[in-house]
Design an enzyme around this catalytic site. Structure first.
Site, PDB file in Angstrom:
ATOM      1  N   ALA A  26       0.828  -1.205   0.000  1.00  0.00           N
ATOM      2  CA  ALA A  26       0.000   0.000   0.000  1.00  0.00           C
ATOM      3  C   ALA A  26       0.864   1.257   0.000  1.00  0.00           C
ATOM      4  O   ALA A  26       0.525   2.248  -0.651  1.00  0.00           O
ATOM      5  CB  ALA A  26      -0.919   0.008   1.219  1.00  0.00           C
ATOM      6  N   TYR A  27       1.955   1.207   0.730  1.00  0.00           N
ATOM      7  CA  TYR A  27       2.790   2.412   0.878  1.00  0.00           C
ATOM      8  C   TYR A  27       3.359   2.878  -0.461  1.00  0.00           C
ATOM      9  O   TYR A  27       3.269   4.068  -0.801  1.00  0.00           O
ATOM     10  CB  TYR A  27       3.919   2.124   1.867  1.00  0.00           C
ATOM     11  CG  TYR A  27       4.877   3.261   2.103  1.00  0.00           C
ATOM     12  CD1 TYR A  27       4.499   4.370   2.851  1.00  0.00           C
ATOM     13  CD2 TYR A  27       6.159   3.230   1.574  1.00  0.00           C
ATOM     14  CE1 TYR A  27       5.373   5.413   3.077  1.00  0.00           C
ATOM     15  CE2 TYR A  27       7.042   4.262   1.794  1.00  0.00           C
ATOM     16  CZ  TYR A  27       6.651   5.352   2.544  1.00  0.00           C
ATOM     17  OH  TYR A  27       7.522   6.381   2.762  1.00  0.00           O
ATOM     18  N   LYS A  31       2.622   6.535  -2.617  1.00  0.00           N
ATOM     19  CA  LYS A  31       3.592   7.554  -3.043  1.00  0.00           C
ATOM     20  C   LYS A  31       3.524   7.776  -4.552  1.00  0.00           C
ATOM     21  O   LYS A  31       3.724   8.898  -5.025  1.00  0.00           O
ATOM     22  CB  LYS A  31       5.006   7.161  -2.608  1.00  0.00           C
ATOM     23  CG  LYS A  31       5.195   7.165  -1.087  1.00  0.00           C
ATOM     24  CD  LYS A  31       4.903   8.517  -0.469  1.00  0.00           C
ATOM     25  CE  LYS A  31       5.313   8.575   1.000  1.00  0.00           C
ATOM     26  NZ  LYS A  31       4.953   9.856   1.633  1.00  0.00           N
ATOM     27  N   VAL A  62      15.507   6.538   6.382  1.00  0.00           N
ATOM     28  CA  VAL A  62      15.842   7.262   7.608  1.00  0.00           C
ATOM     29  C   VAL A  62      15.320   6.500   8.825  1.00  0.00           C
ATOM     30  O   VAL A  62      14.198   5.968   8.804  1.00  0.00           O
ATOM     31  CB  VAL A  62      15.217   8.675   7.571  1.00  0.00           C
ATOM     32  CG1 VAL A  62      15.535   9.433   8.845  1.00  0.00           C
ATOM     33  CG2 VAL A  62      15.697   9.429   6.341  1.00  0.00           C
ATOM     34  N   THR A  64      13.355   6.204  11.633  1.00  0.00           N
ATOM     35  CA  THR A  64      12.222   6.884  12.281  1.00  0.00           C
ATOM     36  C   THR A  64      11.208   5.839  12.719  1.00  0.00           C
ATOM     37  O   THR A  64      11.348   4.651  12.439  1.00  0.00           O
ATOM     38  CB  THR A  64      11.518   7.868  11.317  1.00  0.00           C
ATOM     39  OG1 THR A  64      10.887   7.104  10.290  1.00  0.00           O
ATOM     40  CG2 THR A  64      12.468   8.884  10.723  1.00  0.00           C
TER      41      THR A  64
END
Ligand SMILES: NC(=O)c1ccc[n+]([C@@H]2O[C@H](COP(=O)([O-])OP(=O)(O)OC[C@H]3O[C@@H](n4cnc5c(N)ncnc54)[C@H](OP(=O)(O)O)[C@@H]3O)[C@@H](O)[C@H]2O)c1
Length: 106
Positions: A26-27, A31, A62, A64
């Site tokens: 899905a990600y 985008k 990154v 996070t």
């Protein structure tokens, strides 16, 4: 803020990003959608023809919350692309997908 996993060019290729794109079912398409909407604002919607520069950036991988801090870049390194895009000179590039290394293929 986009991600290189949203690049259709890279999703269609055999680069490392393809694996990430497949995992993030899905990600990655989210985008890709963001990239497409961005281009609409550049070329056909209300910001087209203005002097407002419209670009997307990828911060790289990154460490996070998003990835359980597995990313290999620091938040400071990831933020660099946002600062670069926010400080483009008047008349600078628009309708472009950037990461720290340069232009990312759509
Ligand atoms: N990390 C990476 O490796 C990586 C790679 C490529 C692209 N990106 C992109 O970079 C951007 C930032 O990612 P990140 O890694 O910093 O993610 P993150 O650690 O999960 O942080 C996301 C941030 O977005 C905020 N947020 C989430 N939903 C929101 C909403 N509905 N309204 C307002 N704020 C909201 C969160 O606020 P709260 O803390 O208050 O919930 C948080 O501050 C994202 O667009 C991500 O897709 C990240």
């Amino acid at each position: 803020m986009s991600s290189s996993v949203g690049s259709l060019n890279r999703q269609a290729g055999t680069a490392a990003e393809q694996t990430a794109g497949l995992v993030a079912v899905a990600y990655a398409p989210s985008k890709t959608f963001l990239n497409a909407v961005t281009l609409q604002y550049v070329y056909v919607r209300e910001l087209s023809g203005t002097n407002i520069l419209i670009n997307v950036g990828c911060p790289g991988y990154v460490a996070t919350d998003l990835n359980g801090f597995r990313g290999v870049r620091t938040p400071e390194q990831g933020a660099a692309i946002a600062i670069k895009l926010a400080t483009l000179p008047d008349g600078g590039r628009t309708g472009t997908f950037f990461d720290d290394a340069g232009v990312v293929p759509w």
